[in-house]
Design a protein around this motif. Structure first.
Motif, mmCIF file in Angstrom:
data_model
loop_
_atom_site.group_PDB
_atom_site.id
_atom_site.type_symbol
_atom_site.label_atom_id
_atom_site.label_comp_id
_atom_site.label_asym_id
_atom_site.label_seq_id
_atom_site.Cartn_x
_atom_site.Cartn_y
_atom_site.Cartn_z
ATOM 1 N N GLU A 138 7.739 17.985 0.351
ATOM 2 C CA GLU A 138 8.936 17.426 0.990
ATOM 3 C C GLU A 138 9.656 18.498 1.799
ATOM 4 O OE1 GLU A 138 12.192 15.733 -1.229
ATOM 5 O OE2 GLU A 138 12.980 14.908 0.642
ATOM 6 N N GLN A 139 9.657 19.714 1.251
ATOM 7 C CA GLN A 139 10.243 20.827 1.991
ATOM 8 C C GLN A 139 9.510 21.064 3.302
ATOM 9 O OE1 GLN A 139 12.619 23.690 0.893
ATOM 10 N NE2 GLN A 139 13.462 21.698 0.402
ATOM 11 N N GLN A 140 8.182 21.023 3.195
ATOM 12 C CA GLN A 140 7.398 21.232 4.425
ATOM 13 C C GLN A 140 7.638 20.116 5.436
ATOM 14 O OE1 GLN A 140 3.292 22.180 4.191
ATOM 15 N NE2 GLN A 140 3.631 24.065 3.052
ATOM 16 N N GLY A 152 10.411 18.654 5.940
ATOM 17 C CA GLY A 152 11.650 19.031 6.613
ATOM 18 C C GLY A 152 11.417 20.123 7.640
ATOM 19 N N GLU A 153 10.622 21.116 7.255
ATOM 20 C CA GLU A 153 10.346 22.211 8.185
ATOM 21 C C GLU A 153 9.530 21.721 9.377
ATOM 22 O OE1 GLU A 153 10.221 25.770 4.839
ATOM 23 O OE2 GLU A 153 8.378 24.834 5.509
ATOM 24 N N ALA A 174 9.625 18.651 10.621
ATOM 25 C CA ALA A 174 10.532 17.889 11.485
ATOM 26 C C ALA A 174 11.427 18.834 12.286
ATOM 27 C CB ALA A 174 11.379 16.923 10.655
ATOM 28 N N LEU A 175 11.848 19.911 11.645
ATOM 29 C CA LEU A 175 12.689 20.884 12.349
ATOM 30 C C LEU A 175 11.871 21.662 13.372
ATOM 31 C CD1 LEU A 175 15.540 22.124 12.439
ATOM 32 C CD2 LEU A 175 14.812 23.746 10.681
ATOM 33 N N GLY A 176 10.576 21.801 13.102
ATOM 34 C CA GLY A 176 9.691 22.455 14.067
ATOM 35 C C GLY A 176 9.398 23.909 13.745
ATOM 36 N N THR A 177 9.791 24.380 12.567
ATOM 37 C CA THR A 177 9.598 25.805 12.280
ATOM 38 C C THR A 177 8.209 26.132 11.745
ATOM 39 O OG1 THR A 177 10.604 25.482 10.107
ATOM 40 C CG2 THR A 177 12.026 26.318 11.837
ATOM 41 N N LEU A 178 7.463 25.121 11.340
ATOM 42 C CA LEU A 178 6.087 25.383 10.907
ATOM 43 C C LEU A 178 5.258 25.710 12.139
ATOM 44 C CD1 LEU A 178 4.970 22.688 8.315
ATOM 45 C CD2 LEU A 178 5.735 25.014 7.911
ATOM 46 N N GLU A 236 9.702 11.228 8.812
ATOM 47 C CA GLU A 236 10.613 10.351 9.555
ATOM 48 C C GLU A 236 12.031 10.405 8.987
ATOM 49 O OE1 GLU A 236 8.921 6.444 9.851
ATOM 50 O OE2 GLU A 236 7.247 7.158 11.063
ATOM 51 N N TRP A 239 13.400 12.977 7.580
ATOM 52 C CA TRP A 239 13.993 14.223 8.056
ATOM 53 C C TRP A 239 14.371 14.115 9.526
ATOM 54 C CZ3 TRP A 239 16.222 17.697 5.328
ATOM 55 C CH2 TRP A 239 15.793 17.972 4.019
ATOM 56 N N GLN A 240 13.520 13.453 10.323
ATOM 57 C CA GLN A 240 13.841 13.298 11.747
ATOM 58 C C GLN A 240 15.130 12.485 11.912
ATOM 59 O OE1 GLN A 240 10.076 11.712 12.941
ATOM 60 N NE2 GLN A 240 9.304 13.700 13.626
ATOM 61 N N ARG A 294 17.537 12.413 9.749
ATOM 62 C CA ARG A 294 18.668 13.240 9.308
ATOM 63 C C ARG A 294 19.090 14.239 10.381
ATOM 64 N NH1 ARG A 294 15.322 13.913 4.307
ATOM 65 N NH2 ARG A 294 15.904 12.131 3.029
ATOM 66 N N ILE A 295 18.111 14.975 10.944
ATOM 67 C CA ILE A 295 18.505 16.046 11.873
ATOM 68 C C ILE A 295 18.490 15.591 13.335
ATOM 69 C CG2 ILE A 295 17.757 17.910 10.338
ATOM 70 C CD1 ILE A 295 15.262 18.201 12.057
ATOM 71 N N ARG A 347 11.295 15.692 21.687
ATOM 72 C CA ARG A 347 11.246 17.002 21.034
ATOM 73 C C ARG A 347 9.853 17.294 20.478
ATOM 74 N NH1 ARG A 347 12.652 19.277 16.288
ATOM 75 N NH2 ARG A 347 13.428 21.402 16.519
ATOM 76 N N LEU A 394 7.704 20.448 21.476
ATOM 77 C CA LEU A 394 7.209 21.425 20.499
ATOM 78 C C LEU A 394 5.694 21.569 20.589
ATOM 79 C CD1 LEU A 394 9.377 20.693 17.310
ATOM 80 C CD2 LEU A 394 9.563 22.628 18.864
ATOM 81 N N ARG A 407 4.016 25.116 21.345
ATOM 82 C CA ARG A 407 3.072 25.763 20.422
ATOM 83 C C ARG A 407 1.736 26.020 21.118
ATOM 84 N NH1 ARG A 407 7.181 26.487 18.247
ATOM 85 N NH2 ARG A 407 8.041 25.339 16.503
ATOM 86 N N LEU A 426 26.522 14.613 10.447
ATOM 87 C CA LEU A 426 25.640 15.778 10.375
ATOM 88 C C LEU A 426 26.423 17.062 10.637
ATOM 89 C CD1 LEU A 426 22.792 16.916 10.084
ATOM 90 C CD2 LEU A 426 22.398 16.445 12.498
ATOM 91 N N ARG A 475 12.208 27.472 17.666
ATOM 92 C CA ARG A 475 11.711 28.745 17.121
ATOM 93 C C ARG A 475 10.988 28.538 15.791
ATOM 94 N NH1 ARG A 475 13.747 33.562 20.213
ATOM 95 N NH2 ARG A 475 14.664 32.449 21.952
ATOM 96 N N THR A 476 9.957 29.342 15.605
ATOM 97 C CA THR A 476 9.222 29.303 14.336
ATOM 98 C C THR A 476 9.896 30.236 13.329
ATOM 99 O OG1 THR A 476 7.829 31.138 14.985
ATOM 100 C CG2 THR A 476 7.041 28.939 15.559
ATOM 101 N N HIS A 477 9.430 30.148 12.068
ATOM 102 C CA HIS A 477 9.947 31.051 11.033
ATOM 103 C C HIS A 477 9.837 32.511 11.477
ATOM 104 C CE1 HIS A 477 8.963 27.763 7.899
ATOM 105 N NE2 HIS A 477 10.264 27.799 8.083
ATOM 106 N N ARG A 491 15.122 26.411 4.115
ATOM 107 C CA ARG A 491 14.853 25.457 3.031
ATOM 108 C C ARG A 491 16.135 25.061 2.323
ATOM 109 N NH1 ARG A 491 9.076 25.670 0.163
ATOM 110 N NH2 ARG A 491 8.002 25.182 2.106
ATOM 111 N N LEU A 520 18.279 22.904 4.555
ATOM 112 C CA LEU A 520 17.809 21.516 4.689
ATOM 113 C C LEU A 520 18.127 20.715 3.421
ATOM 114 C CD1 LEU A 520 14.364 21.971 6.522
ATOM 115 C CD2 LEU A 520 16.444 20.953 7.461
ATOM 116 N N LEU A 554 24.273 14.471 3.232
ATOM 117 C CA LEU A 554 24.182 13.176 3.932
ATOM 118 C C LEU A 554 24.072 12.018 2.949
ATOM 119 C CD1 LEU A 554 21.744 14.068 6.867
ATOM 120 C CD2 LEU A 554 24.169 13.502 7.053
#
Lengths: 244, 199
Positions: free
Chosen positions: A10-12, A14-15, A17-21, A44, A46-47, A49-50, B98, B102, B106, B143, B166-168, B187, B190, B197
């Protein structure tokens, strides 16, 4: 799956959806996503939410050519998607195309009188225009065909002719060629009553097969003063290869 | 340009029409049923904002134009898949844009210099929360309130990740912090947003 693994996923989500992976992590997650509807639902969520963060993006007006290309790519096909159609419709479309192109035959016929006279003086036969290998029907905002643009196989020469009466108007009609991802290039003014032929710029000729779009804008008499369309676009369409 | 003023024509107005998410929902539904005028209105209402979003992530106009074009062709084809219960309409449109941006980033990343491009300065302040409450939807206001509850680094890393793609690793370089630290900011941030929420 253990609770810890579930939580990790679930964490992944979120990441992702945020695009950091990125890199391998992202590819592994996407492979998993393709096979796991529950994980897709989490992404979806997560998308959702953010996603409202997008409202914070600056408004930057895109150039008009972006919309032309969107419209051209989503327009109902006049012909060109013919392979997917039942035979009857394909024949109807072929006839329509033939009707459109029969201009060339008529122009040849009209030319016969003059040519006959000319032939008295010169021995050479009149040269018929080369058979068009590409055609674009430019539609108006109601998706009604208004202009036919054709090009020869080499893409050096195009002809534009009215298919329907476009109405009297003090504004000039200017024809634009828009290469994929490029800026509109003027091909000069159109004649509401007859065909005009133009040379295509050499760099566009080479890309003739890659979906050059055409648009007609309303401009002040004499044409656009800026070299780019300044008035509303009245007609547009994409050049397609004519199946032989 | 005069395109924006054509009364019956599909040309973009410079700013997003914030007259309400209901209108966007209606336009998406009409586009799903094949209404081309509604589709053009949808583009006119949201195109500039979505272009800004893509441009911010990609920092190249040509790529942003292509991404916007591909995204709207996708939106036309998949408008029927939108359900209001899956989120606000603008957020749905933005997700499509988006994701494409992305993907592009990438793919192209190895050739893009990560040096800050011109035009970034108004965005570069990571402490600044770019949501303008005056124009924001109810979802965005919620939000924003949740982001405000986060610790500085959590909020900053999430906001930068969202707007700049940006990536990690890139965030770690930017904040001069260990990778594991940045990952845990994001993490925890989020998780807290989700909890906030759901309150």
């Amino acid at each position: 799956m253990t609770d810890a693994e579930r939580e990790e996923l679930e964490q992944q989500a979120g990441e992702y959806a945020l695009g950091t992976l990125a890199g391998d992590e992202r590819r592994r997650f996407e492979a998993r996503l393709a096979a796991d509807p529950a994980l897709r639902a989490q992404v979806e969520d997560w998308q959702r939410r953010i996603g409202p963060l997008a409202e914070g993006a600056p408004a930057v007006e895109p150039p008009p050519s972006v919309w032309w290309r969107i419209e051209a790519a989503t327009a109902p096909p006049v012909y060109g998607a013919g392979d997917a159609l039942p035979l009857r419709q394909r024949i109807a479309r072929s006839l329509y195309l033939w009707w459109c192109l029969s201009f060339w035959r008529w122009s040849a016929l009209v030319g016969v009188g003059a040519a006959a006279a000319l032939a008295l003086y010169i021995a050479a036969a009149p040269v018929a225009p080369p058979a068009p290998a590409y055609a674009a029907v430019l539609n108006d905002a109601q998706a009604k065909p208004a202009w036919l643009v054709t090009a020869d196989r080499a893409g050096r020469r195009i002809a534009a002719q009215p298919l329907a009466a476009t109405g009297a108007d003090a504004r000039a009609l200017e024809l634009w060629a828009i290469p994929d991802g490029g800026k509109p290039r003027s091909l000069g003014l159109l004649d509401r009553a007859s065909v005009v032929a133009r040379d295509l710029p050499a760099d566009l000729a080479g890309r003739i097969g890659s979906g050059v779009a055409f648009a007609v804008s309303a401009e002040p008499p004499g044409g656009s003063p800026t070299g780019q369309p300044t008035g509303p676009v009245l007609y547009q369409g994409v050049l397609l290869a004519i199946a032989r | 340009m005069r395109f924006a003023r054509r009364p019956d024509g599909p040309y973009p107005a410079p700013a997003m029409d914030t007259s309400g998410p209901d209108r966007l929902t209606d336009l998406i539904a009409a586009a799903a049923s094949g209404d081309r005028r509604a589709f053009a209105d949808l583009y006119r209402a949201t195109g500039a904002k979505l272009f800004g979003l893509a441009l911010r992530i990609l920092r190249r106009r040509d790529w942003a134009e292509e991404v916007l074009q591909e995204a709207f062709v996708n939106i036309w084809r998949h408008a029927g898949a939108y359900r209001p219960e899956r989120g606000a309409p603008f957020a749905w449109l933005a997700t499509i844009v988006r994701n494409r941006a992305l993907d592009r980033l990438r793919r192209e990343r190895p050739v893009v210099p990560l040096d800050d491009a011109p035009g970034r300065e108004s965005w570069a302040d990571p402490g600044k929360n770019p949501l303008d409450l005056a124009l924001a939807s109810a979802e965005a206001r919620r939000l924003k309130a949740c982001l405000d509850e986060l610790d500085g680094p959590q909020r900053e890393s999430i906001v930068l990740a969202y707007y700049e793609g940006r990536t990690h690793e890139e965030l770690a370089a930017r904040f001069a912090a260990p990778l594991g630290t940045v990952k845990s900011w994001i993490r925890r941030g989020l998780i807290r947003i989700k909890g906030c929420l759901e309150r």
